[in-house]
Structures are given as structure tokens and as C-alpha cells.
Design a protein around this motif. Structure first.
Motif, PDB file in Angstrom:
ATOM      1  N   LEU A 135       0.993  -1.186  -0.032  1.00 50.52           N
ATOM      2  CA  LEU A 135       0.093  -0.008   0.135  1.00 50.52           C
ATOM      3  C   LEU A 135       0.942   1.071   0.016  1.00 50.52           C
ATOM      4  O   LEU A 135       1.766   1.471   0.921  1.00 50.52           O
ATOM      5  CB  LEU A 135      -0.811  -0.163   1.291  1.00 50.52           C
ATOM      6  CG  LEU A 135      -1.910  -1.160   1.575  1.00 50.52           C
ATOM      7  CD1 LEU A 135      -2.675  -0.955   2.680  1.00 50.52           C
ATOM      8  CD2 LEU A 135      -2.670  -1.446   0.106  1.00 50.52           C
ATOM      9  N   GLN A 136       0.730   2.078  -0.931  1.00 53.97           N
ATOM     10  CA  GLN A 136       1.380   3.342  -0.903  1.00 53.97           C
ATOM     11  C   GLN A 136       0.384   4.488  -1.150  1.00 53.97           C
ATOM     12  O   GLN A 136      -0.899   4.219  -1.135  1.00 53.97           O
ATOM     13  CB  GLN A 136       2.166   3.200  -2.151  1.00 53.97           C
ATOM     14  CG  GLN A 136       3.452   2.344  -2.173  1.00 53.97           C
ATOM     15  CD  GLN A 136       4.086   1.926  -3.476  1.00 53.97           C
ATOM     16  OE1 GLN A 136       3.447   2.194  -4.452  1.00 53.97           O
ATOM     17  NE2 GLN A 136       5.261   1.395  -3.267  1.00 53.97           N
ATOM     18  N   ASP A 137       0.894   5.993  -0.666  1.00 55.79           N
ATOM     19  CA  ASP A 137       0.016   6.801  -0.584  1.00 55.79           C
ATOM     20  C   ASP A 137      -1.048   7.121  -1.732  1.00 55.79           C
ATOM     21  O   ASP A 137      -2.187   7.037  -1.504  1.00 55.79           O
ATOM     22  CB  ASP A 137       0.734   8.124  -0.491  1.00 55.79           C
ATOM     23  CG  ASP A 137       1.155   8.297   0.838  1.00 55.79           C
ATOM     24  OD1 ASP A 137       0.729   7.724   1.918  1.00 55.79           O
ATOM     25  OD2 ASP A 137       1.801   9.285   1.261  1.00 55.79           O
ATOM     26  N   THR A 138      -0.504   7.074  -2.947  1.00 54.39           N
ATOM     27  CA  THR A 138      -1.303   7.182  -4.106  1.00 54.39           C
ATOM     28  C   THR A 138      -1.580   6.104  -5.151  1.00 54.39           C
ATOM     29  O   THR A 138      -2.295   6.269  -6.272  1.00 54.39           O
ATOM     30  CB  THR A 138      -0.658   8.345  -4.966  1.00 54.39           C
ATOM     31  OG1 THR A 138       0.609   7.810  -5.384  1.00 54.39           O
ATOM     32  CG2 THR A 138      -0.565   9.537  -4.268  1.00 54.39           C
ATOM     33  N   SER A 139      -0.895   4.967  -4.648  1.00 52.63           N
ATOM     34  CA  SER A 139      -1.293   3.761  -5.560  1.00 52.63           C
ATOM     35  C   SER A 139      -1.223   2.585  -4.630  1.00 52.63           C
ATOM     36  O   SER A 139      -0.749   2.357  -3.472  1.00 52.63           O
ATOM     37  CB  SER A 139      -0.021   3.634  -6.572  1.00 52.63           C
ATOM     38  OG  SER A 139       1.084   3.570  -6.102  1.00 52.63           O
ATOM     39  N   ARG A 151       0.977  -1.785 -10.900  1.00 50.12           N
ATOM     40  CA  ARG A 151       0.605  -0.751  -9.951  1.00 50.12           C
ATOM     41  C   ARG A 151      -0.276   0.130 -10.580  1.00 50.12           C
ATOM     42  O   ARG A 151      -0.815   0.523 -11.750  1.00 50.12           O
ATOM     43  CB  ARG A 151       1.868   0.501  -9.834  1.00 50.12           C
ATOM     44  CG  ARG A 151       1.916   1.459  -9.017  1.00 50.12           C
ATOM     45  CD  ARG A 151       3.048   2.447  -8.939  1.00 50.12           C
ATOM     46  NE  ARG A 151       4.202   1.777  -8.971  1.00 50.12           N
ATOM     47  CZ  ARG A 151       4.731   1.748  -7.616  1.00 50.12           C
ATOM     48  NH1 ARG A 151       4.016   1.768  -6.550  1.00 50.12           N
ATOM     49  NH2 ARG A 151       6.005   1.098  -7.697  1.00 50.12           N
ATOM     50  N   GLY A 276      -6.572   0.851   2.795  1.00 50.85           N
ATOM     51  CA  GLY A 276      -5.828   1.702   1.924  1.00 50.85           C
ATOM     52  C   GLY A 276      -6.576   1.772   0.589  1.00 50.85           C
ATOM     53  O   GLY A 276      -7.972   2.228   0.730  1.00 50.85           O
ATOM     54  N   ARG A 277      -6.193   1.558  -0.523  1.00 48.44           N
ATOM     55  CA  ARG A 277      -6.849   1.540  -1.890  1.00 48.44           C
ATOM     56  C   ARG A 277      -7.285   0.095  -2.363  1.00 48.44           C
ATOM     57  O   ARG A 277      -7.365   0.166  -3.512  1.00 48.44           O
ATOM     58  CB  ARG A 277      -5.904   2.273  -2.946  1.00 48.44           C
ATOM     59  CG  ARG A 277      -5.723   3.886  -2.453  1.00 48.44           C
ATOM     60  CD  ARG A 277      -4.585   4.372  -3.106  1.00 48.44           C
ATOM     61  NE  ARG A 277      -4.417   5.889  -2.908  1.00 48.44           N
ATOM     62  CZ  ARG A 277      -5.054   6.651  -3.933  1.00 48.44           C
ATOM     63  NH1 ARG A 277      -5.591   6.300  -4.822  1.00 48.44           N
ATOM     64  NH2 ARG A 277      -4.721   7.854  -3.682  1.00 48.44           N
ATOM     65  N   ARG A 320     -12.327  10.250  -1.496  1.00 50.42           N
ATOM     66  CA  ARG A 320     -11.695   9.102  -1.829  1.00 50.42           C
ATOM     67  C   ARG A 320     -12.270   8.347  -0.308  1.00 50.42           C
ATOM     68  O   ARG A 320     -12.489   7.245  -0.122  1.00 50.42           O
ATOM     69  CB  ARG A 320     -10.316   8.802  -1.744  1.00 50.42           C
ATOM     70  CG  ARG A 320      -9.674   7.630  -1.741  1.00 50.42           C
ATOM     71  CD  ARG A 320      -8.246   7.308  -2.352  1.00 50.42           C
ATOM     72  NE  ARG A 320      -7.308   8.380  -1.784  1.00 50.42           N
ATOM     73  CZ  ARG A 320      -6.599   7.871  -0.674  1.00 50.42           C
ATOM     74  NH1 ARG A 320      -6.843   6.757  -0.134  1.00 50.42           N
ATOM     75  NH2 ARG A 320      -5.847   8.810  -0.052  1.00 50.42           N
ATOM     76  N   HIS A 321     -11.919   8.796   0.668  1.00 49.76           N
ATOM     77  CA  HIS A 321     -12.055   8.391   2.274  1.00 49.76           C
ATOM     78  C   HIS A 321     -13.276   8.069   2.516  1.00 49.76           C
ATOM     79  O   HIS A 321     -13.642   7.031   2.834  1.00 49.76           O
ATOM     80  CB  HIS A 321     -11.211   9.296   3.276  1.00 49.76           C
ATOM     81  CG  HIS A 321      -9.948   9.190   3.403  1.00 49.76           C
ATOM     82  ND1 HIS A 321      -9.175   8.260   3.543  1.00 49.76           N
ATOM     83  CD2 HIS A 321      -8.848  10.305   2.935  1.00 49.76           C
ATOM     84  CE1 HIS A 321      -7.777   8.419   3.555  1.00 49.76           C
ATOM     85  NE2 HIS A 321      -7.817   9.813   3.034  1.00 49.76           N
TER      86      HIS A 321
END
Ligand code: FAD
Length: 394
Positions: A135-139, A151, A276-277, A320-321
Motif C-alpha cells: 500500500l502506498q499513498d497514491t497507489s 501498480r 488503503g486503496r 476517496r476516504h
């Protein structure tokens, strides 16, 4: 970086997610651990409710037409108690586009979903077994066992009951394994001795040693669910199905078994449907006993809700959240309701405790003169249908 969602799992839920994403103009890429066109066994999710067909029709009307054309609509349903009919209902003939449901083996549904996805521009990586998720901030980064990587801004984990994605994210499943074991067998249609096209449930079938038996017709054959009793060996009954099946079929029936398996059904729901995403969907997120046909039908409802959330978060990053939290809240609440409903069906079937047994015996007696008692016996093995969402049954 892939623009649209990456979907892990080309089962029916992953395929539906990809198709619905394409209908919203999102690129969709599916990772599947099996090779392309690998055969999948068993009829499994035969029953697709009208709601599910309508959801798929929003993405691909041609697919919905194919499902309705190929699927079987049972002309009625019946329930028997120790060989005596206690309930029967005929369905009104329906115009094909309004089919209330269809019954089609799951592998065929998956083929049609896959073909529709290819036509819509879904892309696939076959033989791609997802093994790691970062999990990363934008992807989100997905890495396969062979080292390949993908990704994307959002990932839908639709990798089924054993979901590696869910386990790598450390999301527990809450629930248990409940009820008696069942042996599930598919038999091919014998054109010379066709079985009734109605769905028939037998309480205490006299020719099955007093066990409960469910016959589910589908296009091309029947599924027979045998409920095991205390001393039964489910593995042996599944290994030699013709030994007990023959007596349940008309004399001379070919009894061609195309699939046989046995189950102790697990009823469980993931602690969260998003991290996360990553969004969990289908059996990666929830497992129910199949009585009431909630597994795939609710998986398609997950797919539609996941695509709505991803589309909204894509156009309004500030949302998003909120949209992911809503996805988690709404679909997890639906899953809890579906699990409870399937649990009621299972508890009725296993008739645990003297009260349930007495109620069923009393209803069977009363059904001779009181049709409502027969209706009760008929509906109980499938549980209530209510996901607690206005306008959605699953
Ligand atoms: C006997 C039986 C009867 C049923 N009857 C009904 C019914 O009538 N109606 C109904 O609605 N439901 C029914 N169900 C439930 C239904 O079959 C499931 O709900 C449905 O298959 C779930 O679909 P899915 O796409 O979530 O998971 P799956 O069908 O399990 O698909 C998951 C996919 O992900 C792939 N995968 C797994 N791990 C990875 C990985 N690490 N990387 C990449 N790919 C991966 C798998 O190969 C598979 O293709 C029944 C189930 C059973 C067992």
C-alpha cells in the motif's frame, strides 16, 4: 502505472467488476493465477436473480440477453415430506427479458462474462498469481509469485475464499463452520428420461435413507445436494455418488455424474472490506452456505458498489476516504445480513434441537389441510432474502 483498477481474480466477481468498470469508461486489468481458459469444475452458483442480471445489463445488454437465453427458468417448485408433497407452486410464464431468475452452471456464466469483458476492452494477465500487496499513498503495488508487478490507483481483491490479498493485508474473517456436511453432485440431462425442470426439496427422502435432498435444475442438467447425517462419510458418498443417486432417479436414467464434491459450509465475513486503496469483493470478503444463493448474487452487488466507489474517488480525489468508507460500511452490513439469512436456512436444514424438529413435523402434518404450513416448509430451506439495503436483495 495502470489507469483504472487492477482486479485480482478472474472468477465471476472479478470479471463482473472489470466489465462494470469498462462501462464507466475506466480501463480494467485482471490478474488470474490460472492459465487462460483453464476448465473450472462444477455447477456451483447456478441461480442468478433478476437483480444480478439487471446489474450486468447496465454494463452489457448483450450479456444479459445471452444469460436469459441460455439459462433455465424453473416452471415451478415443490417440497416433499417423507415422499408426500406438502407444497407446490407454478410460476407464471414470463417474457424472456423479465426472467425473475435464471439457472445456469457457473462455468458458463464465467465464459460469457469473460467474452463480454474482452469485447469491452478488459485486459488480462493469465498465470499471474498475486503474492504481495504494497500500500502506498497514491497507489497499490501488486507483485506476482513470478516477480511481475502491477501498480494502480485502486485494486479490487476478488481472489475468492482463500484470498491471498486479504491475508497479506492482515484482514481477519469472522465466523465459523456450521451445520452438517453436504455432498453436491451434478448430473447431465438424460434426454430419454428427463427429470422435472422444477426445483424440488425433499425433507427425509425415503429413498435416500431419510436424508434431506435438494434437486436444482440448470440448463443441461441437475445439481443434487444430499445432506449427510451423523455417521455418514461425506468423502465416500462423494466418491461413489451413483451408489445412492440411482435410487433417486427414474429407472434406466443414465446417471452421468459430471461433478461430485462435499462441503462443510463456512459462514464468515471479513473484518473490513477496504484497506488503503484495496477493496475486497465476493468470496474474498464473505462466505455463506449456498442455500438461498447469496454468494455470487451478493458478489455482483459488491462489484457494482466497488466500481461506483472507484469511479467517484477517481473524479473527486477529495471524496476517496468517504466513498471507500461507505463501500466498507454498506457492503459489510449487507454481508452480515446475508450471512445471518444463510445461517437461518442452515439451522432449519439441520433442525438442531427438539423445538425445530417438532415444528417441522407439525408443519408437515398440518400441510395436509393448511397450505400455509406447506409454504412455510417450502421457504425455510433458503432463508429470508433481505440485505437491509433499500432496492437491493443482496
Ligand atoms: C456447491 C456450491 C453451490 C453454490 N451455489 C450458489 C448459487 O446457486 N448462487 C450463488 O449466488 N452462489 C452460489 N455459490 C457461491 C459461488 O460459487 C461463489 O460465491 C462464487 O464463486 C464467488 O465468486 P468469486 O469470483 O468471489 O470467487 P471465485 O469463484 O473463487 O474466483 C476467484 C478467482 O480468483 C483466482 N485467484 C485466487 N487466488 C489468486 C491469486 N493469488 N492471484 C490471482 N488470481 C487468484 C481464482 O483462480 C479464481 O479464478 C455456491 C458455491 C458452492 C460451493
Amino acid at each position: 502505472m495502470i489507469d483504472g483498477p487492477v482486479i485480482v481474480g478472474a472468477g465471476p466477481v472479478g470479471l463482473a467488476t472489470a466489465l462494470l468498470a469498462r462501462a464507466r469508461g475506466l480501463p480494467a486489468h485482471v490478474l488470474e493465477r490460472l492459465p487462460a481458459a483453464a476448465p473450472k469444475p462444477g455447477s456451483r452458483a447456478t441461480f442468478l436473480h433478476r437483480q444480478t442480471i439487471q446489474t450486468l445489463a447496465t454494463a452489457c445488454p448483450v450479456l444479459a440477453d445471452q444469460l436469459v437465453r441460455e439459462g433455465l427458468v424453473w416452471p415451478g417448485r415443490g417440497t416433499y415430506w417423507a415422499g408426500r408433497r406438502v407444497h407446490h407452486r407454478c410460476y407464471e410464464p414470463v417474457r424472456p427479458r423479465l426472467a425473475p431468475f435464471i439457472s445456469l452452471p457457473q462455468p458458463r456464466t464465467e465464459e460469457l462474462l469473460h467474452e463480454a469483458g474482452v469485447r469491452a476492452g478488459v485486459t488480462f494477465s493469465w498465470g499471474a498469481q498475486a503474492d504481495e500487496v504494497v500500500l502506498q499513498d497514491t497507489s497499490v503495488l501488486i507483485r506476482a509469485v513470478d516477480g511481475r508487478e502491477w501498480r494502480s490507483a485502486f485494486v479490487v481483491a476478488a481472489d475468492g475464499a482463500g484470498s491471498v490479498m486479504r491475508r497479506r493485508l492482515g484482514i481477519p474473517m469472522n465466523g465459523d463452520t456450521a451445520g452438517a456436511p453436504f455432498v453436491v453432485v451434478d448430473i447431465a440431462e438424460d434426454p430419454a428420461r428427463p427429470l422435472p425442470a422444477e426445483r424440488v426439496f425433499h425433507y427425509r427422502h425415503p429413498l435416500a435413507g431419510g436424508r434431506n435432498v435438494l434437486f436444482i435444475p440448470f440448463a443441461g442438467g441437475h445439481r443434487v445436494d444430499l445432506q449427510c447425517r451423523g455417521r455418514d462419510d461425506p468423502a465416500r458418498l462423494a466418491a461413489e455418488p451413483r451408489a445412492w443417486l440411482r435410487s433417486l432417479l427414474p429407472p434406466g436414467h443414465a446417471c452421468e455424474v459430471t461433478w461430485s464434491s462435499h462441503y462443510l459450509f463456512r459462514q464468515a465475513v471479513a473484518e473490513t472490506f477496504t484497506l488503503g486503496r484495496v477493496l475486497l469483493a465476493g468470496e474474498a470478503a464473505h462466505l455463506y452456505a449456498p442455500f438461498g444463493a447469496r454468494g455470487l448474487n451478493s458478489g455482483i452487488a459488491d462489484a457494482a458498489a466497488a466500481v461506483d466507489a472507484i469511479a467517484e474517488a477517481g473524479t473527486d480525489p477529495g471524496a476517496r476516504h468517504r466513498v471507500l468508507a461507505e463501500y466498507d460500511q454498506v457492503r459489510r452490513a449487507a454481508a452480515e445480513r446475508n450471512r445471518a439469512a444463510a445461517g437461518k436456512a442452515l439451522a432449519h436444514l439441520t433442525a438442531a434441537g427438539p423445538h425445530r424438529q417438532a415444528a417441522q413435523r407439525a408443519a408437515a402434518l398440518a400441510a395436509r389441510v393448511l397450505p400455509r404450513a406447506g409454504t412455510w416448509l417450502d421457504s425455510k430451506p433458503y432463508g429470508p432474502r433481505d440485505a437491509g439495503i433499500p432496492g437491493s436483495l443482496y
